[in-house]
Scaffold this active site. Structure first.
Site, PDB file in Angstrom:
ATOM      1  N   CYS A 167      55.449  51.357  40.168  1.00  8.00           N
ATOM      2  CA  CYS A 167      55.922  50.335  41.066  1.00  8.00           C
ATOM      3  C   CYS A 167      56.853  50.926  42.315  1.00  8.00           C
ATOM      4  CB  CYS A 167      56.695  49.644  40.230  1.00  8.00           C
ATOM      5  SG  CYS A 167      55.989  49.035  38.627  1.00  8.00           S
TER       6      CYS A 167
ATOM      7  N   ARG B  45      52.265  51.718  46.331  1.00 10.54           N
ATOM      8  CA  ARG B  45      52.627  52.028  44.831  1.00 10.54           C
ATOM      9  C   ARG B  45      52.491  50.866  43.842  1.00 10.54           C
ATOM     10  NH1 ARG B  45      55.345  56.600  44.113  1.00 10.54           N
ATOM     11  NH2 ARG B  45      55.953  55.622  41.817  1.00 10.54           N
TER      12      ARG B  45
ATOM     13  N   TRP C  63      53.520  47.197  40.090  1.00 10.45           N
ATOM     14  CA  TRP C  63      52.227  47.354  39.653  1.00 10.45           C
ATOM     15  C   TRP C  63      52.222  47.068  38.002  1.00 10.45           C
ATOM     16  CZ3 TRP C  63      47.647  48.234  41.803  1.00 10.45           C
ATOM     17  CH2 TRP C  63      46.613  48.937  40.918  1.00 10.45           C
TER      18      TRP C  63
ATOM     19  N   ASN D  13      60.675  51.350  37.348  1.00 11.90           N
ATOM     20  CA  ASN D  13      59.335  51.764  37.384  1.00 11.90           C
ATOM     21  C   ASN D  13      59.107  52.625  36.025  1.00 11.90           C
ATOM     22  OD1 ASN D  13      56.873  52.717  38.137  1.00 11.90           O
ATOM     23  ND2 ASN D  13      57.647  54.319  39.453  1.00 11.90           N
ATOM     24  N   GLY D  14      58.139  52.260  35.511  1.00 14.18           N
ATOM     25  CA  GLY D  14      58.006  53.139  34.431  1.00 14.18           C
ATOM     26  C   GLY D  14      57.399  52.377  33.015  1.00 14.18           C
TER      27      GLY D  14
ATOM     28  N   GLU E 159      29.228  62.745  37.825  1.00 13.60           N
ATOM     29  CA  GLU E 159      30.338  62.495  38.848  1.00 13.60           C
ATOM     30  C   GLU E 159      30.804  63.290  40.038  1.00 13.60           C
ATOM     31  OE1 GLU E 159      32.144  60.047  39.040  1.00 13.60           O
ATOM     32  OE2 GLU E 159      33.787  60.689  39.902  1.00 13.60           O
TER      33      GLU E 159
ATOM     34  N   LYS F 210      30.852  62.289  43.929  1.00 18.41           N
ATOM     35  CA  LYS F 210      32.116  62.306  44.790  1.00 18.41           C
ATOM     36  C   LYS F 210      31.523  63.018  45.992  1.00 18.41           C
ATOM     37  CE  LYS F 210      34.934  60.608  43.496  1.00 18.41           C
ATOM     38  NZ  LYS F 210      34.350  59.870  42.506  1.00 18.41           N
TER      39      LYS F 210
ATOM     40  N   GLU G 207      29.483  60.617  48.319  1.00 15.30           N
ATOM     41  CA  GLU G 207      30.187  59.330  48.998  1.00 15.30           C
ATOM     42  C   GLU G 207      31.486  59.762  49.889  1.00 15.30           C
ATOM     43  OE1 GLU G 207      32.461  56.855  46.508  1.00 15.30           O
ATOM     44  OE2 GLU G 207      33.236  58.542  45.253  1.00 15.30           O
TER      45      GLU G 207
ATOM     46  N   HIS H 208      10.966  69.990  35.152  1.00 13.74           N
ATOM     47  CA  HIS H 208       9.779  68.986  35.155  1.00 13.74           C
ATOM     48  C   HIS H 208       9.611  68.392  36.480  1.00 13.74           C
ATOM     49  CE1 HIS H 208       9.429  69.641  30.757  1.00 13.74           C
ATOM     50  NE2 HIS H 208      10.854  69.624  30.582  1.00 13.74           N
TER      51      HIS H 208
ATOM     52  N   LYS I 233      36.595  49.856  48.257  1.00 11.97           N
ATOM     53  CA  LYS I 233      37.249  50.366  47.111  1.00 11.97           C
ATOM     54  C   LYS I 233      37.002  49.451  45.739  1.00 11.97           C
ATOM     55  CE  LYS I 233      39.952  52.732  44.413  1.00 11.97           C
ATOM     56  NZ  LYS I 233      39.316  54.050  43.965  1.00 11.97           N
TER      57      LYS I 233
HETATM   58  C1  AGP Z   1      33.646  55.694  42.839  1.00 14.57           C
HETATM   59  O1  AGP Z   1      34.284  56.943  43.681  1.00 14.57           O
HETATM   60  C2  AGP Z   1      33.057  54.963  43.732  1.00 14.57           C
HETATM   61  N1  AGP Z   1      34.360  54.342  44.739  1.00 14.57           N
HETATM   62  C3  AGP Z   1      32.544  53.671  42.954  1.00 14.57           C
HETATM   63  O2  AGP Z   1      31.486  54.219  42.541  1.00 14.57           O
HETATM   64  C4  AGP Z   1      33.290  53.115  41.936  1.00 14.57           C
HETATM   65  O3  AGP Z   1      33.664  53.814  40.811  1.00 14.57           O
HETATM   66  C5  AGP Z   1      32.439  51.867  41.458  1.00 14.57           C
HETATM   67  O4  AGP Z   1      32.615  50.808  42.469  1.00 14.57           O
HETATM   68  C6  AGP Z   1      33.068  51.004  40.162  1.00 14.57           C
HETATM   69  O5  AGP Z   1      34.427  50.569  40.705  1.00 14.57           O
HETATM   70  P1  AGP Z   1      35.481  49.973  39.370  1.00 14.57           P
HETATM   71  O6  AGP Z   1      35.787  50.976  38.592  1.00 14.57           O
HETATM   72  O7  AGP Z   1      36.489  49.402  40.126  1.00 14.57           O
HETATM   73  O8  AGP Z   1      34.384  48.764  38.733  1.00 14.57           O
END
Ligand code: AGP
Length: 634
Positions: free
Chosen positions: A2, A27, A102, A128-129, A507, A511, A514, A530, A629
């Site tokens: 927060c 935050r 938050w 905050n905490g 993963e 990264k 994207e 394969h 996001k």
């Molecule tokens: C992750 O780096 C991406 N921004 C994206 O794959 C994200 O993880 C996915 O859209 C799921 O989002 P969420 O965890 O908010 O459901």
């Protein structure tokens, strides 16, 4: 996480608090509030007498009455702007504190927003905490007659202070702190002592800004950088008595602490990112803290114990767990599958939400659906949650946002405490999702007796120190940056691994894709031959994860296959396996860790690598093209 603010001085506190909170919204932003000291003032004069016609007598003297000084609280669910609307015209005052929330305990609501006050309304506090032992304290305080109006852990603090207040706010706060366990940055004011602010810190950030005839307090430098660049960085177990022209810092017992003034050199923009160039890099470095906050309160008697979360009932007689999510959250679920199957001996099926929801699932009635979602608003994941509930399946949500749709609609919730994740590319949320997989796996293993007490204790011990191992990997940043600089021009990359290393490879590839827009393919190392091996050509970088001691031989034979076709291999390997990786062109060494916990450290170099590949290629790291996001559309 927060945002907290405080001001005392010869200026008007309210605009300072509002401006500071607006800079701290990154935050946390699900609710906001302010506590304003209102000095005693003459009541509006009411003439004593009226004449026969009821008109006020103008002659005769009136007794001058005063309104007591008091603290006005304005707080509102929603963004800061909504609270400002309720506040209306800014009142003038020399003393105020503020908060942008938050949520960790208690959904976002007006009642759960900070500041919180004691029963009398004369003491106000922001925090905050997480107060870990709030439940017991709350019960005791209610028995002693205190009235609680929120669901938050924070409110316990202000009633504790009230309990011990006998004319000295400082002493009452010191006494209250002796009963509290957890993480806190608290700021307290009292209508009867308007010449001071009391603050105390443990684990959550706090700084004090020094002005001319005014003193500021904030979670973070961004909130006050426009007002002063001379600050004290308050550290754990420090207690602060702030006045307009003095700051006294002691430990919780009152022993003085000498502290240097820190001169801030950042500009405002840099300050919001805590001095980092991008939110993504800041959040990569916040992972140790995020792991500590997520672990907090879940270890009892040296064992992982989630019994306070009230999830055990949906796992009684469970025969199967579905783990469904999207993107990075799905990759965390892949690690969760191995962890739950290995530790809790429960069969697990994983799938991406957009596929799962269109399968004609043969639901096992003795199953649990686990959905993972940082935002808690992802449309595909929500659709799966609703489909499971429609089929009578209990749903456990793992999410980072209290009060999110997923949190509200699931039957049970486990929160990650990563704090707001601003960068589109998920890093600290992923790490804390992994941690929740381990916590759940170890908790269920203990409840079901599928692991020996010794195994459980050993893994719990390693998990309590995993933040230190992540800190250690973060020190490799410069080396990884150089690697990114070397390979910044490539168009295609591969990420290889077996078992848990394959899950992390997925993963790592996401990264890189994207944020740097480089084509990156994650493949099970044993599957390459394969078909995809045909794509390996001279100079293609292959990042190989090598942390699973029992699979290292096999992985190395796959690495030989790609090397024979001209690939350049970067090994991300544990120190104890580096001998096996001698043939690789580059090595990023990881601290030794139990193979099952390796994903929490092996992902970090991949995050840093992707970040710098994007930087060198001039991409918009925090807001990559085409992405959002939170994907709230299908
Ligand atoms: C992750 O780096 C991406 N921004 C994206 O794959 C994200 O993880 C996915 O859209 C799921 O989002 P969420 O965890 O908010 O459901």
């Amino acid at each position: 996480m927060c945002g907290i603010m405080g001001y005392i001085g010869n200026g008007n506190a309210v605009p300072v608090i509002i401006d500071g909170l607006s800079k701290l919204e990154y935050r946390g932003y699900d609710s906001a509030g302010i506590a304003i000291y209102k000095p005693s003032q003459e009541k509006k004069q009411q003439p004593l007498l009226v004449d026969q016609k009821g008109e006020p007598e103008t002659s005769g003297s009136a007794i001058i009455e005063y309104e007591d000084a008091y603290i006005e609280i304005i707080k509102k669910k929603g963004r800061l702007t909504e609270m400002i609307e309720v506040l209306g015209e800014f009142p003038t005052t020399s003393l105020a504190i503020g908060h942008t929330r938050w949520a960790t305990h208690g959904v976002p609501s007006d009642a759960n927003a900070h500041p919180h006050t004691d029963c009398s309304g004369r003491i106000a506090l922001v925090h905050n905490g997480i107060i870990e032992n709030y439940a017991g304290l709350r019960k005791q305080l209610i028995l002693e007659g205190h009235d609680f109006v929120s669901e938050t852990d924070t409110e316990v603090m202000v009633h504790l202070i009230e309990k011990y207040y006998n004319g000295s706010l400082e002493e009452a706060v010191r006494k209250a702190l002796t009963y509290v366990h957890g993480s806190f940055a608290i700021v307290v004011i009292c209508a009867d002592e308007p010449d001071k602010i009391i603050a105390a810190k443990k684990a959550s950030p706090m700084i004090v800004g020094l002005g001319e005839g005014e003193t500021f307090l904030a979670s973070d430098i961004p909130a006050i950088i426009g007002k002063t660049k001379r600050v004290y960085i308050i550290e754990d177990d420090e207690f602060v008595v702030i006045k307009s022209d003095s700051v006294v810092i002691t430990d919780f017992e009152g022993n003085p602490i000498a502290k240097e003034i820190f001169e801030v050199t950042w500009d405002v923009e840099a300050a919001e990112k805590g001095g980092y160039e991008h939110f993504m890099l800041k959040e990569i470095h916040e992972q140790p803290t995020a792991l500590r906050e997520t672990l907090r309160g879940n270890i009892k008697n040296n064992m992982i114990d989630l019994s306070d979360l009230g999830i055990d009932d949906i796992f009684t007689d469970v025969e199967k767990i579905y783990i469904v999510a999207c993107g990075t959250a799905y990759h965390a679920g892949l690690v969760g599958r191995t962890v739950l199957e290995k530790l809790a001996r429960i069969s697990v099926e994983t799938d991406i939400a957009s596929e799962f929801r269109y399968r004609d699932i043969l639901w096992n009635p003795h199953s649990v659906m686990m959905v993972i979602s940082q935002s808690g608003e992802t449309a595909d994941t929500l659709a799966v949650l609703r489909e499971a509930k429609r089929n009578g399946i209990k749903v456990l949500a793992v999410t980072n946002v209290v009060g999110s749709s997923v949190a509200r609609e699931a039957d049970r919730v486990i929160y990650t405490h990563a704090g707001p994740e601003i960068a589109v590319a998920s890093t600290k949320a992923y790490s804390t999702q992994l941690l929740v997989m381990y916590l759940l796996g170890l908790h269920l293993a203990r409840v079901r007796g599928t692991c020996s007490p010794q195994e459980l204790a050993e893994l719990a011990e390693e998990i309590t120190h995993i933040d230190e191992l992540v800190e250690q990997v973060l020190t490799e940043e410069d080396k990884i940056k150089k690697l990114a600089e070397k390979y910044q021009g490539v168009q295609d990359t591969f990420f290889l691994g077996r078992g848990l290393d394959y899950a992390v490879a997925m993963e790592g590839a996401l990264k890189l894709k994207e944020i740097s827009y480089i084509h990156a393919e994650a493949y099970a190392a044993g599957e390459l031959k394969h078909g995809p091996l045909a794509l390996i050509d001279e100079g293609v970088p292959v990042l190989a994860l090598i942390t699973q001691d029992n699979l290292v031989e096999k992985t190395m034979s796959n690495i030989k296959e790609v090397k024979a076709r001209g690939a350049v291999v970067v090994a991300i390997c544990k120190e104890n396996l580096q001998e096996a990786c001698q043939e690789c062109d580059e090595q990023i060494l990881l601290p030794n860790v139990n193979p099952i916990l390796a994903p929490m450290v092996s992902v970090v170099p991949l995050q840093i690598f992707s970040y710098y590949m994007a930087i060198f290629r001039g991409a918009d790291v925090d807001k990559p093209r085409n992405l959002a996001k939170s994907v709230t559309v299908e």
